[in-house]
Write an enzyme that holds these catalytic residues in place. Structure first.
Site, PDB file in Angstrom:
ATOM      1  N   HIS A   1      35.424  42.385  31.220  1.00 27.74           N
ATOM      2  CA  HIS A   1      35.625  43.301  32.349  1.00 27.74           C
ATOM      3  C   HIS A   1      34.611  44.443  32.288  1.00 27.74           C
ATOM      4  CE1 HIS A   1      40.084  41.991  32.201  1.00 27.74           C
ATOM      5  NE2 HIS A   1      39.583  41.488  33.316  1.00 27.74           N
TER       6      HIS A   1
ATOM      7  N   LYS B   1      55.350  40.441  38.464  1.00 27.74           N
ATOM      8  CA  LYS B   1      54.880  40.122  37.114  1.00 27.74           C
ATOM      9  C   LYS B   1      55.174  41.270  36.162  1.00 27.74           C
ATOM     10  CE  LYS B   1      51.001  36.971  37.692  1.00 27.74           C
ATOM     11  NZ  LYS B   1      49.562  36.800  37.465  1.00 27.74           N
TER      12      LYS B   1
ATOM     13  N   ARG C   1      33.202  33.607  35.820  1.00 22.54           N
ATOM     14  CA  ARG C   1      33.032  33.012  34.493  1.00 22.54           C
ATOM     15  C   ARG C   1      32.574  31.567  34.584  1.00 22.54           C
ATOM     16  NH1 ARG C   1      38.978  34.598  32.711  1.00 22.54           N
ATOM     17  NH2 ARG C   1      39.188  33.722  34.765  1.00 22.54           N
TER      18      ARG C   1
ATOM     19  N   SER D   1      42.114  38.128  29.936  1.00 23.90           N
ATOM     20  CA  SER D   1      43.185  38.946  29.364  1.00 23.90           C
ATOM     21  C   SER D   1      44.329  38.072  28.866  1.00 23.90           C
ATOM     22  CB  SER D   1      43.713  39.937  30.400  1.00 23.90           C
ATOM     23  OG  SER D   1      42.734  40.866  30.754  1.00 23.90           O
TER      24      SER D   1
END
Length: 161
Positions: A17, A41, A90, A127
């Site tokens: 990040h 969440k 990514r 993460s």
């Protein structure tokens, strides 16, 4: 003033990040880091804790504003006059999803999305993966800023009771 936003959950913020945020900070006068609030969440860190960790780890850049946001990212952008979203990619699998989001966001408000390829050093990093490895006692210290790693280890220990 050139402004952009780097959105995400950042639970917790990783070196991947930070790579994207730092690179964006060199291209824009102000970079907003938008920490997503997802009430459905349960994060490892509260939104307030994530904001504090991001503020501390990005202070050296000098042009980062960290805020939370709920709802549509394009509304966050419109309310602040931000014309661009910066997204790190990514892998090709990220692109498939992010392209659809970029096209929807542009169609809704005209906001542009710029894709920044993640440094190969961090191309595997997420993460979720960091939290999973750390929860089993794995050493993830090389994947996180020192402060974030320390807080992660503490939080996992707290949860184990």
């Amino acid at each position: 003033m050139r402004r952009a936003v780097c959105p995400g959950s950042f639970d917790p913020i990783t070196n991947g990040h930070l790579d994207i945020i730092e690179r964006a900070s060199k291209l824009y006068d102000v970079v907003h880091v938008a920490v997503a609030i997802n009430k459905s969440k349960q994060g490892l860190f509260t939104v307030e804790e994530r904001i504090a960790l991001i503020e501390e780890t990005t202070a050296k850049y000098g042009n980062i504003v960290v805020e939370s946001h709920a709802g549509l990212l394009v509304d966050f952008c419109r309310d602040r006059g931000i014309p661009a979203i910066i997204k790190g990619l990514r892998a090709v699998s990220d692109f498939d999803y992010e392209l659809q989001m970029a096209q929807m966001n542009h169609g809704l408000t005209g906001v542009e999305t710029l894709f920044v390829p993640t440094s190969p050093t961090w191309s595997f990093l997420s993460s979720s993966l960091v939290k999973e490895v750390a929860s089993y006692g794995g050493d993830v210290s090389h994947l996180l800023p020192e402060l974030v790693n320390r807080r992660l280890v503490e939080r996992i220990a707290e949860r184990r009771g």
